[in-house]
Structures are given as C-alpha cells and as structure tokens.
Write an enzyme that holds these catalytic residues in place. Structure first.
Site, mmCIF file in Angstrom:
data_model
loop_
_atom_site.group_PDB
_atom_site.id
_atom_site.type_symbol
_atom_site.label_atom_id
_atom_site.label_comp_id
_atom_site.label_asym_id
_atom_site.label_seq_id
_atom_site.Cartn_x
_atom_site.Cartn_y
_atom_site.Cartn_z
ATOM 1 N N LYS A 238 -9.901 -42.959 -24.123
ATOM 2 C CA LYS A 238 -10.469 -44.273 -23.801
ATOM 3 C C LYS A 238 -11.735 -44.528 -24.637
ATOM 4 O O LYS A 238 -11.941 -45.636 -25.150
ATOM 5 C CB LYS A 238 -10.775 -44.338 -22.303
ATOM 6 C CG LYS A 238 -11.499 -45.590 -21.849
ATOM 7 C CD LYS A 238 -10.693 -46.850 -22.064
ATOM 8 C CE LYS A 238 -11.482 -48.105 -21.716
ATOM 9 N NZ LYS A 238 -10.874 -49.323 -22.250
ATOM 10 N N LYS A 306 -22.183 -49.094 -23.131
ATOM 11 C CA LYS A 306 -22.041 -47.783 -22.451
ATOM 12 C C LYS A 306 -20.932 -46.962 -23.119
ATOM 13 O O LYS A 306 -21.089 -45.772 -23.397
ATOM 14 C CB LYS A 306 -21.737 -48.051 -20.972
ATOM 15 C CG LYS A 306 -21.401 -46.852 -20.104
ATOM 16 C CD LYS A 306 -19.923 -46.742 -19.738
ATOM 17 C CE LYS A 306 -19.303 -47.926 -19.098
ATOM 18 N NZ LYS A 306 -17.875 -47.785 -18.770
HETATM 19 N N1 LIG Z 1 -13.853 -55.526 -17.732
HETATM 20 C C1 LIG Z 1 -13.035 -54.963 -18.601
HETATM 21 O O1 LIG Z 1 -12.470 -55.659 -19.481
HETATM 22 C C2 LIG Z 1 -12.738 -53.507 -18.577
HETATM 23 C C3 LIG Z 1 -13.555 -52.604 -17.939
HETATM 24 N N2 LIG Z 1 -13.245 -51.266 -17.968
HETATM 25 C C4 LIG Z 1 -14.091 -50.289 -17.298
HETATM 26 O O2 LIG Z 1 -13.785 -50.398 -15.913
HETATM 27 C C5 LIG Z 1 -14.964 -50.148 -15.140
HETATM 28 C C6 LIG Z 1 -15.248 -51.348 -14.253
HETATM 29 O O3 LIG Z 1 -15.401 -52.467 -15.075
HETATM 30 P P1 LIG Z 1 -15.563 -53.943 -14.491
HETATM 31 O O4 LIG Z 1 -14.703 -54.139 -13.320
HETATM 32 O O5 LIG Z 1 -15.449 -54.838 -15.661
HETATM 33 O O6 LIG Z 1 -17.077 -53.880 -14.030
HETATM 34 P P2 LIG Z 1 -17.886 -54.734 -12.985
HETATM 35 O O7 LIG Z 1 -19.292 -54.637 -13.430
HETATM 36 O O8 LIG Z 1 -17.275 -56.071 -12.764
HETATM 37 O O9 LIG Z 1 -17.675 -53.906 -11.631
HETATM 38 C C7 LIG Z 1 -18.328 -52.683 -11.451
HETATM 39 C C8 LIG Z 1 -17.993 -52.121 -10.089
HETATM 40 O O10 LIG Z 1 -18.772 -50.941 -9.895
HETATM 41 C C9 LIG Z 1 -19.521 -51.074 -8.681
HETATM 42 N N3 LIG Z 1 -20.778 -50.353 -8.773
HETATM 43 C C10 LIG Z 1 -21.708 -50.416 -9.749
HETATM 44 N N4 LIG Z 1 -22.721 -49.573 -9.487
HETATM 45 C C11 LIG Z 1 -22.444 -48.990 -8.305
HETATM 46 C C12 LIG Z 1 -23.104 -48.013 -7.505
HETATM 47 N N5 LIG Z 1 -24.276 -47.456 -7.882
HETATM 48 N N6 LIG Z 1 -22.526 -47.631 -6.356
HETATM 49 C C13 LIG Z 1 -21.335 -48.174 -5.975
HETATM 50 N N7 LIG Z 1 -20.656 -49.086 -6.677
HETATM 51 C C14 LIG Z 1 -21.201 -49.481 -7.847
HETATM 52 C C15 LIG Z 1 -19.713 -52.563 -8.519
HETATM 53 O O11 LIG Z 1 -20.059 -52.859 -7.195
HETATM 54 P P3 LIG Z 1 -20.852 -54.222 -6.832
HETATM 55 O O12 LIG Z 1 -19.803 -55.271 -6.720
HETATM 56 O O13 LIG Z 1 -21.534 -53.905 -5.540
HETATM 57 O O14 LIG Z 1 -21.823 -54.477 -7.945
HETATM 58 C C16 LIG Z 1 -18.338 -53.068 -8.927
HETATM 59 O O15 LIG Z 1 -17.420 -52.875 -7.897
HETATM 60 C C17 LIG Z 1 -16.057 -49.834 -16.142
HETATM 61 O O16 LIG Z 1 -16.136 -48.445 -16.276
HETATM 62 C C18 LIG Z 1 -15.574 -50.488 -17.416
HETATM 63 O O17 LIG Z 1 -16.107 -49.863 -18.569
HETATM 64 C C19 LIG Z 1 -12.109 -50.800 -18.569
HETATM 65 C C20 LIG Z 1 -11.252 -51.651 -19.191
HETATM 66 C C21 LIG Z 1 -11.513 -53.064 -19.261
HETATM 67 O O1 LIG Z 2 -12.495 -51.509 -21.982
HETATM 68 C C1 LIG Z 2 -12.176 -52.640 -22.300
HETATM 69 C C2 LIG Z 2 -10.851 -53.018 -22.697
HETATM 70 O O2 LIG Z 2 -10.619 -54.209 -23.002
HETATM 71 O O3 LIG Z 2 -9.978 -52.141 -22.715
#
Ligand SMILES: NC(=O)C1=CN([C@@H]2O[C@H](COP(=O)(O)OP(=O)(O)OC[C@H]3O[C@@H](n4cnc5c(N)ncnc54)[C@H](OP(=O)(O)O)[C@@H]3O)[C@@H](O)[C@H]2O)C=CC1
Ligand SMILES: O=CC(=O)O
Length: 361
Positions: A238, A306
């Site tokens: 990834k 990140k």
């Molecule tokens: N968006 C994208 O296109 C993609 C993202 N990813 C990866 O997937 C993961 C999630 O991404 P995404 O959904 O976009 O991110 P978001 O920022 O939308 O969501 C992050 C999630 O993590 C939670 N969170 C953050 N900090 C804490 C904490 N200290 N304790 C508990 N919960 C926490 C948030 O809760 P709260 O709602 O309370 O803030 C939320 O549910 C990441 O690792 C990202 O790199 C992978 C592929 C694609």
């Molecule tokens: O992590 C991001 C994606 O598009 O895959």
C-alpha cells in the site's frame, strides 16, 4: 502471493448451480453451498473466486463463516462509512463504532447495531474491521484502553484496513494474536467513489485462514483482493502504491501550472494526457476541478502526506533512494502548512503557486 480479480466474466451461480458445482468440488466449504442470495444482491456473491478457499481450518471459522459472521466496523470516516454501508446493504449483521458518534447514525438507520467502545464491538462480533486515520489511531483503537483487543478472544478475527506502516501493523497483530484471535492487515487501494461502489482493491497479509473466511466480505466491498504473505507485506504494498500516486499528483500539478504559464489551455492538457500512455483516471477525474482551484475531498491531503512519510521510512529501512517521493513529500508538507490538510490531496497544486512558496510567518 495470490490475487483474485472480479471481472465481468465472474459467474453468478444460482443455488442449483452451486449445489451442482459443490458435488464436483467436495472441498468447497459448506458455507459456500446453496447459500440464499442476500436481500440486496448488488454484486455476484458466488464468483469464481470460491477457488481461493483452501481446506485449512480457521480458528475464526469455527464460530462463523464470513457472510453469516457478526461483523464489527470501527472508524466511519470517508472510507469506513461506505464500506460498512455496503456490508449492511448486502444483508450482513453489522455493529458499528466511531469516535464521533454522530457518524454512526446513518448506518444505524440502515440497520446497523451500535456499541459504545471498540472493546464492546469486538466482544459482540466474530470479525471486526477497522478503518482508522493513521498509525496512532489504529493502535489506539486496537490496543488502547477499551480497545478492540480487550474484547477479542480465540475464534474471533480482526481485520485492519487502515493505511499504516508495517511496524504498527505487526504490533497490532501481536496484541490481537495474544488474545487467541486472528489478525489480517488489509489496506485498500481506491478512494471514496470506489469505496461507495464496492470497487476497492484489498492488499492483505497475515492469517491466511482469516483471509479465506472474510473473502466474501472483501468481495462485497471490493473488486479484487491480493494475499501477500506475512503481516507487513500488505502495508508495504500500500505504501509503495501511494508513494507512486503522491509523486504522480505532484508532477501532474507542475504540468498543469506550466501549461497555463506558457499559454496553453490546461483543460486541453488533461484531454491530451487522457488519450496517451500516461492516462490515468486520477488525472481525468481530478484535473478539471484542479483547474478551477477546487478540491472536493475524496482522499485527504494529510493522509497522502502521511503515506509519503511512511513510504520514505520504508525506503530508508532498506537504503533505497527515493528522491522523487522525497521532493513530493516536501510539497505536501508545504500544502499542509497552508491549512490544506483536509482538502483533497490534489490541493497539493496550491503549494506550487507562487503565493504559497513562502511559508506563513
Ligand atoms: N480517503 C481515501 O481515498 C482513502 C483513504 N485510505 C486510508 O484509509 C484510512 C481512513 O481514511 P479516510 O476514511 O479517508 O479518513 P477520515 O479522516 O475520513 O476518517 C478517519 C477515521 O479515523 C478516526 N480517528 C481518527 N483519529 C482517531 C483517534 N485518535 N481515535 C479514534 N478514531 C480516530 C476518525 O474518527 P472521527 O470521525 O471521530 O474523526 C474517522 O473515523 C486512512 O488510513 C487513509 O490513509 C485508503 C485508501 C483511500
Ligand atoms: O489511498 C488512497 C487511494 O486512493 O488509494
């Protein structure tokens, strides 16, 4: 390594066909025979991917097979919400938790159950998925006070689909395994729209039996799944993919701005790029909004930075030079320092605009 891709050629087998198929293939597990189709069969449930199942016995499978498992989902952000929603719409029994509780409400309206801590979710479910922001939150939710590990026990499974580094994933895996439960890392490639459409690509590693058990669930949320070996391999894949993606976006941003400065129409550049060897859906979908200087968030810029930071750490660990990714990372850091963290990662183009070249005083 094995990879299964769902294509248009995948077959949706009727119950009768499954029964016939099962009689020729006695190794196909019972849970795949003549299962009633889910109430919302968005996608074929019986595909040729049944070949992925091995005859190995799974710790977790002793309690439930994938589709009838009680599924927990922790983390309902941009990615977690649509992934959990797809499981619910496919008729699965889903229990959700999110740090900010209000994000659970739409899923509860769709039929999800709610528990007030990761521990309670894990304790009440057979398999728990986690989709958290970064290594810190993934660790906290899995291993912290009231974390999922404290609700795990033998026969359960934990599948972390967050993007983290291999060391974090191994720590989580060890903590989960210490409870007797199984662990699979399964970060995803694909953004908000693929998550909504059930078109993610799963990059899994860890407990092979758990991989096989949850394969039907991965197939609801995704279009393909790779099994890559020991924990750490999924995270590494990834990070390499997202290192390439971050550099591509930075380079594309330079091209858009240069084309404009030399009197070309950047929309024509997007069109030219889309017809040639370097075409990418990323350029054609994000290019038009970048030209308008708007960045509707699909993949938050802070997460791309990140991933670059973690990929650079991975490269450092094996003394691999990555000068392009290092330069791209600096651009994302500039963009972050200008308050663009929560914008889409395509906002990195702003870091190249003259007014942003000097960080704020
Ligand atoms: N968006 C994208 O296109 C993609 C993202 N990813 C990866 O997937 C993961 C999630 O991404 P995404 O959904 O976009 O991110 P978001 O920022 O939308 O969501 C992050 C999630 O993590 C939670 N969170 C953050 N900090 C804490 C904490 N200290 N304790 C508990 N919960 C926490 C948030 O809760 P709260 O709602 O309370 O803030 C939320 O549910 C990441 O690792 C990202 O790199 C992978 C592929 C694609
Ligand atoms: O992590 C991001 C994606 O598009 O895959």
């Amino acid at each position: 390594m094995s990879c299964l891709v769902k294509t248009n050629y995948s077959l949706q087998l009727s119950s009768t066909a499954m029964a016939m198929c099962s009689s020729f293939c006695p190794q196909i597990p019972n849970q795949l025979r003549a299962r009633p189709i889910c109430p919302f069969p968005r996608k074929p449930l019986y595909t040729l991917s049944v070949k992925a199942f091995s005859s190995e016995t799974s710790n977790a499978s002793s309690k439930a097979d994938g589709l009838s498992a009680r599924i927990g989902f922790l983390g309902l952000g941009i990615m977690g919400s649509p992934m959990a929603q797809n499981l619910i719409k496919a008729g699965c029994d889903v229990t959700v938790w999110n740090r900010t509780k209000i994000k659970c409400d739409p899923l509860i309206s769709l039929g999800a159950k709610y528990k007030s801590s990761p521990r309670d979710v894990a304790a009440s479910c057979d398999v728990t998925f986690a989709m958290l922001a970064n290594p810190e939150s993934a660790l906290e939710v899995a291993c912290g006070e009231h974390g999922a590990a404290s609700g795990m026990s033998s026969g359960k499974g934990y599948v972390d689909v967050s993007t983290v580094d291999g060391a974090t994933s191994k720590l989580i895996g060890e903590r989960i395994n210490a409870t007797g439960a199984s662990f699979l890392e399964a970060p995803v490639s694909g953004s908000k729209k693929p998550a909504e459409d059930g078109q993610l690509i799963f990059l899994t590693a860890g407990d092979k039996s758990l991989f096989e058990l949850v394969a039907p669930l991965l197939d609801i949320m995704g279009k393909s799944r790779f099994y890559l070996g020991d924990v750490g391999k999924g995270a590494a894949m990834k990070l390499v993919v997202n290192m390439i993606m971050g550099s591509m976006m930075a380079s594309f941003s330079e091209g858009l701005l240069l084309s404009e400065k030399v009197g070309l129409d950047p929309s024509v550049l997007v069109e030219v790029v889309s017809q040639g060897a370097i075409s990418s859906p990323m350029y054609s979908t994000k290019g038009p909004s970048m030209i308008q200087s708007t960045y509707p968030t699909a993949f938050p810029l802070k997460h791309q930075q990140k991933d670059l930071r973690l990929a650079l750490g991975l490269a450092e660990s094996v003394s691999q030079p990555t000068p392009i990714a290092a330069a791209a990372n600096e651009l994302y850091k500039v963009a972050k320092s200008h308050g663009l963290s929560d914008q889409d990662f395509s906002a990195v183009i702003e870091a190249l605009k003259a007014k942003l070249q000097n960080p704020p005083k």
